[in-house]
Design a protein around this motif. Structure first.
Motif, PDB file in Angstrom:
ATOM      1  N   VAL A 166       0.834  -1.204   0.000  1.00 23.81           N
ATOM      2  CA  VAL A 166       0.000   0.000   0.000  1.00 23.81           C
ATOM      3  C   VAL A 166       0.872   1.258   0.000  1.00 23.81           C
ATOM      4  O   VAL A 166       0.613   2.217  -0.739  1.00 23.81           O
ATOM      5  CB  VAL A 166      -0.961   0.004   1.205  1.00 23.81           C
ATOM      6  N   MET A 167       1.935   1.237   0.817  1.00 25.00           N
ATOM      7  CA  MET A 167       2.807   2.406   0.892  1.00 25.00           C
ATOM      8  C   MET A 167       3.557   2.646  -0.414  1.00 25.00           C
ATOM      9  O   MET A 167       3.765   3.796  -0.820  1.00 25.00           O
ATOM     10  CB  MET A 167       3.786   2.258   2.059  1.00 25.00           C
ATOM     11  N   ILE A 168       3.975   1.576  -1.104  1.00 30.39           N
ATOM     12  CA  ILE A 168       4.620   1.732  -2.412  1.00 30.39           C
ATOM     13  C   ILE A 168       3.633   2.345  -3.405  1.00 30.39           C
ATOM     14  O   ILE A 168       3.979   3.248  -4.181  1.00 30.39           O
ATOM     15  CB  ILE A 168       5.147   0.376  -2.934  1.00 30.39           C
ATOM     16  N   LEU A 169       2.379   1.874  -3.375  1.00 32.23           N
ATOM     17  CA  LEU A 169       1.361   2.410  -4.281  1.00 32.23           C
ATOM     18  C   LEU A 169       1.091   3.888  -4.013  1.00 32.23           C
ATOM     19  O   LEU A 169       0.753   4.647  -4.927  1.00 32.23           O
ATOM     20  CB  LEU A 169       0.068   1.605  -4.155  1.00 32.23           C
ATOM     21  N   ILE A 170       1.281   4.304  -2.780  1.00 31.87           N
ATOM     22  CA  ILE A 170       1.065   5.711  -2.421  1.00 31.87           C
ATOM     23  C   ILE A 170       2.297   6.562  -2.735  1.00 31.87           C
ATOM     24  O   ILE A 170       2.202   7.631  -3.340  1.00 31.87           O
ATOM     25  CB  ILE A 170       0.705   5.841  -0.923  1.00 31.87           C
ATOM     26  N   LYS A 171       3.476   6.081  -2.334  1.00 30.97           N
ATOM     27  CA  LYS A 171       4.680   6.907  -2.383  1.00 30.97           C
ATOM     28  C   LYS A 171       5.481   6.798  -3.679  1.00 30.97           C
ATOM     29  O   LYS A 171       6.165   7.747  -4.061  1.00 30.97           O
ATOM     30  CB  LYS A 171       5.588   6.545  -1.195  1.00 30.97           C
ATOM     31  N   ASN A 172       5.445   5.625  -4.331  1.00 33.43           N
ATOM     32  CA  ASN A 172       6.242   5.456  -5.547  1.00 33.43           C
ATOM     33  C   ASN A 172       5.533   4.501  -6.502  1.00 33.43           C
ATOM     34  O   ASN A 172       6.045   3.437  -6.856  1.00 33.43           O
ATOM     35  CB  ASN A 172       7.647   4.915  -5.204  1.00 33.43           C
ATOM     36  N   PRO A 173       4.333   4.867  -6.941  1.00 33.29           N
ATOM     37  CA  PRO A 173       3.507   3.930  -7.720  1.00 33.29           C
ATOM     38  C   PRO A 173       4.118   3.505  -9.049  1.00 33.29           C
ATOM     39  O   PRO A 173       3.794   2.440  -9.563  1.00 33.29           O
ATOM     40  CB  PRO A 173       2.207   4.709  -7.935  1.00 33.29           C
ATOM     41  N   ALA A 174       5.012   4.311  -9.602  1.00 31.19           N
ATOM     42  CA  ALA A 174       5.581   3.981 -10.913  1.00 31.19           C
ATOM     43  C   ALA A 174       6.437   2.717 -10.883  1.00 31.19           C
ATOM     44  O   ALA A 174       6.679   2.103 -11.926  1.00 31.19           O
ATOM     45  CB  ALA A 174       6.414   5.157 -11.431  1.00 31.19           C
ATOM     46  N   VAL A 175       6.886   2.314  -9.667  1.00 27.91           N
ATOM     47  CA  VAL A 175       7.744   1.117  -9.574  1.00 27.91           C
ATOM     48  C   VAL A 175       6.976  -0.075  -9.010  1.00 27.91           C
ATOM     49  O   VAL A 175       7.581  -1.108  -8.703  1.00 27.91           O
ATOM     50  CB  VAL A 175       8.996   1.400  -8.712  1.00 27.91           C
ATOM     51  N   ALA A 176       5.667   0.034  -8.883  1.00 33.18           N
ATOM     52  CA  ALA A 176       4.879  -1.012  -8.217  1.00 33.18           C
ATOM     53  C   ALA A 176       4.977  -2.365  -8.920  1.00 33.18           C
ATOM     54  O   ALA A 176       5.028  -3.416  -8.270  1.00 33.18           O
ATOM     55  CB  ALA A 176       3.414  -0.573  -8.108  1.00 33.18           C
ATOM     56  N   GLU A 177       5.001  -2.352 -10.249  1.00 34.80           N
ATOM     57  CA  GLU A 177       5.076  -3.629 -10.985  1.00 34.80           C
ATOM     58  C   GLU A 177       6.373  -4.351 -10.669  1.00 34.80           C
ATOM     59  O   GLU A 177       6.382  -5.557 -10.372  1.00 34.80           O
ATOM     60  CB  GLU A 177       4.977  -3.363 -12.488  1.00 34.80           C
ATOM     61  N   GLN A 178       7.503  -3.612 -10.734  1.00 37.63           N
ATOM     62  CA  GLN A 178       8.797  -4.209 -10.378  1.00 37.63           C
ATOM     63  C   GLN A 178       8.808  -4.654  -8.925  1.00 37.63           C
ATOM     64  O   GLN A 178       9.379  -5.698  -8.584  1.00 37.63           O
ATOM     65  CB  GLN A 178       9.922  -3.191 -10.594  1.00 37.63           C
ATOM     66  N   TYR A 179       8.215  -3.848  -8.059  1.00 39.19           N
ATOM     67  CA  TYR A 179       8.193  -4.170  -6.634  1.00 39.19           C
ATOM     68  C   TYR A 179       7.521  -5.516  -6.387  1.00 39.19           C
ATOM     69  O   TYR A 179       8.051  -6.377  -5.665  1.00 39.19           O
ATOM     70  CB  TYR A 179       7.469  -3.060  -5.858  1.00 39.19           C
ATOM     71  N   LEU A 180       6.370  -5.744  -6.976  1.00 34.45           N
ATOM     72  CA  LEU A 180       5.664  -7.014  -6.786  1.00 34.45           C
ATOM     73  C   LEU A 180       6.461  -8.181  -7.357  1.00 34.45           C
ATOM     74  O   LEU A 180       6.458  -9.282  -6.793  1.00 34.45           O
ATOM     75  CB  LEU A 180       4.283  -6.938  -7.433  1.00 34.45           C
ATOM     76  N   ALA A 181       7.140  -7.936  -8.471  1.00 32.88           N
ATOM     77  CA  ALA A 181       7.977  -8.995  -9.047  1.00 32.88           C
ATOM     78  C   ALA A 181       9.070  -9.405  -8.079  1.00 32.88           C
ATOM     79  O   ALA A 181       9.362 -10.597  -7.908  1.00 32.88           O
ATOM     80  CB  ALA A 181       8.577  -8.525 -10.367  1.00 32.88           C
ATOM     81  N   LEU A 182       9.671  -8.430  -7.412  1.00 32.06           N
ATOM     82  CA  LEU A 182      10.728  -8.741  -6.441  1.00 32.06           C
ATOM     83  C   LEU A 182      10.167  -9.409  -5.194  1.00 32.06           C
ATOM     84  O   LEU A 182      10.819 -10.267  -4.599  1.00 32.06           O
ATOM     85  CB  LEU A 182      11.505  -7.475  -6.080  1.00 32.06           C
ATOM     86  N   CYS A 183       8.951  -9.026  -4.783  1.00 28.11           N
ATOM     87  CA  CYS A 183       8.314  -9.718  -3.658  1.00 28.11           C
ATOM     88  C   CYS A 183       8.126 -11.204  -3.977  1.00 28.11           C
ATOM     89  O   CYS A 183       8.281 -12.064  -3.103  1.00 28.11           O
ATOM     90  CB  CYS A 183       6.966  -9.083  -3.335  1.00 28.11           C
TER      91      CYS A 183
END
Length: 530
Positions: A467-484
């Motif tokens: 949720v915080m990534i979607l709020i603070k840095n949404p442009a990297v959310a796709e990469q973020y989920l891939a790394l999760c």
């Protein structure tokens, strides 16, 4: 007309296997055998080729029988299966030719295995020698380049048509060979030299166009050992690649490898981002400057490590870091210092291994001269005990390694590190046309959210960070989920590392005790006589 079976041996489970992640997206292997499909492009094009990647499936009896010739290429980590494939080929009565990094580094092992043809060094020079011998009717031979390095600007487009695209997560291309640095432990400069040789921009664009025409879309890994080895030439290529990507709607997302001094060249970083590069692997090795100096890794000492990594990250390139433990003169606690460094930088993906003395490297020659080599060939896998006697106890280094690997990939700690890193990761510079995600990707995302956000004890942290990534840095959310999602791999793999290192350590202790008994027995006999 010659029927050629191109056989790519099996990899053991490694850091890069990613089986659990690849299963989620219905893929078998991370990358294809670029070397073998380049070999197929250099060989006569009126020959018939079948490629079998053993990491996808086994060779069928019908394929063994079809082949007039079996060609196998392998890295050292594939040693066990290349020997098995040579044995199988011989059982079918097929002539075997081998090449690649492992046969070139350890040709005596290939001779012992009974291969018919040794095609060493770089194929642009030695494959034509082999073809001439084959067509003369020679039934054995060894072919070397005698220290000469080929001009890769004449290398043909790899035979990507031989690949099963559905089996791979990414495709591979290569722009340059060779590395300008002199790291003591590295075999790249032994195999490919210290003068980076590059393809032309038009040449590599033609390779990408071939991939595009065959229908590939998605990840492309540029496998250069340091893509910025020849900075002038790579910038010329990136300028052309930027235009090609724009004209084709950014069909490819690139990852690559580069030395840490990339951080000092903002123009290069900006060009890479404009071409849709997403991640770059960097050999950090260790935060201990004494060890960096000893192993001749001077390029990592020109600017503060933390500052350099932060520069690359905030620009928008995700750093993947390589770490090594076991350098000479290393002080106790090196494993924890690597963990602390990874936490300080936030780098999510950190490959980590015990130092290996690879054949014919400067380290290998030094240790051989000092009488410290235990095993003649190294194996750059994360589950391998070091193959030499270090300057501090093997047991101490191994335990630090096991502990550090476990900490780096403890699920909660990993999620925290990914979160902290992606908060500061710069947004992508380009925006490919919006496309609906494939169903397999949606299903994979749902599985990851269910496992990490509902079933496991990571649930609250997973949802909070997302949720915080979607709020603070949404442009990297796709990469973020891939790394999760990579947590799915590391949860299992860190246990594999522990089990295999502990098993090798027990065997090491057993052999040490046995050797100790042999040394002490003559002394005891002399005492009894006295």
């Amino acid at each position: 007309m010659t029927n050629v079976l191109l056989n790519y041996p099996l990899f053991p489970k490694t850091f890069w296997s990613y089986e659990k992640i690849l299963e989620l997206i219905d893929r078998k292997v991370l990358l294809p055998p670029l070397g073998l499909i380049t070999v197929a492009a250099i060989l006569p094009q009126d020959w018939n080729f079948k490629l079998v990647d053993r990491n996808i499936r086994s060779v069928t009896p019908e394929e063994w029988q079809w082949a007039d010739l079996v060609i196998i290429s392998a890295m050292i980590v594939q040693k066990e299966d290349i020997l098995e494939q040579i044995k199988l080929a011989k059982q079918y009565g097929k002539p075997v030719a081998v090449g690649g990094p492992y046969p070139t580094s350890m040709p005596e092992e290939m001779r012992s295995a009974g291969v018919d043809y040794l095609i060493l060094d770089e194929g642009e020079l030695t494959l034509p020698q082999f073809v001439a011998a084959w067509e003369r009717g020679d039934r054995q031979g060894e072919f070397t380049a005698n220290g000469e390095k080929p001009d890769v600007s004449h290398t043909p487009i790899p035979r990507y048509d031989l690949l099963d695209f559905k089996a791979y997560d990414s495709m591979s291309v290569q722009f340059s060979r060779g590395c300008p640095f002199q790291c003591e432990f590295c075999d790249i400069i032994v195999l490919y030299g210290r003068k980076p040789r590059t393809k032309t921009p038009q040449q590599l664009i033609a390779e990408l166009q071939a991939l595009y025409d065959l229908g590939w879309r998605g990840g492309v890994f540029m496998v250069d050992d340091t893509v910025i080895g020849n900075q002038r030439n790579v910038k010329l290529f990136l300028q052309d690649l930027k235009i090609w990507q724009e004209d084709h709607g950014y069909p490819f997302r690139f990852d690559t490898e580069a030395s840490l001094d990339l951080a000092q060249d903002q123009e290069m970083i900006d060009l890479m981002l404009a071409c849709n590069f997403a991640a770059v692997f960097m050999g950090i090795e260790t935060p201990d400057t004494d060890s960096l100096q000893l192993t001749l890794k001077y390029q990592n000492m020109r600017s503060p490590l933390l500052e350099s990594i932060d520069t690359v990250t905030r620009s928008g390139l995700r750093v993947i870091a390589g770490f090594i433990i076991g350098f000479d003169g290393e002080k106790p606690g090196a494993g924890q210092r690597i963990v602390d460094f990874a936490e300080a930088t936030g780098i999510p993906t950190t490959t980590f291994a015990m130092l290996q003395a690879l054949p014919n490297t400067a380290l290998w020659h030094r240790l051989e001269k000092e009488g410290r080599l235990r095993v003649a060939n190294g194996n750059i896998n994360q589950t391998t005990l070091m193959n030499f006697e270090p300057t501090r106890p093997v047991e101490e280094i191994a335990q630090e390694y096991i502990d550090a690997f476990g900490k780096l990939y403890e699920p909660m700690q990993y999620l925290d590190r990914v979160y902290n890193y992606f908060l500061k990761l710069g947004a992508p510079r380009v925006k490919p046309p919006l496309q609906w995600p494939e169903w397999v990707v949606v299903k994979a995302l749902a599985i990851v959210c269910w496992r990490q956000g509902v079933v496991r004890y990571t649930r609250w942290k997973f949802w909070h960070h997302l949720v915080m990534i979607l709020i603070k840095n949404p442009a990297v959310a796709e990469q973020y989920l891939a790394l999760c999602s990579h947590n799915e791999h590391f949860m299992e793999y860190r246990e594999i590392v522990r089990q295999q290192i502990e098993a090798q350590l027990e065997e090491y202790k057993r052999l040490e005790a046995l050797n100790g008994d042999r040394v002490s027995q003559p002394a005891a006999s002399l005492q009894s006589v006295a």
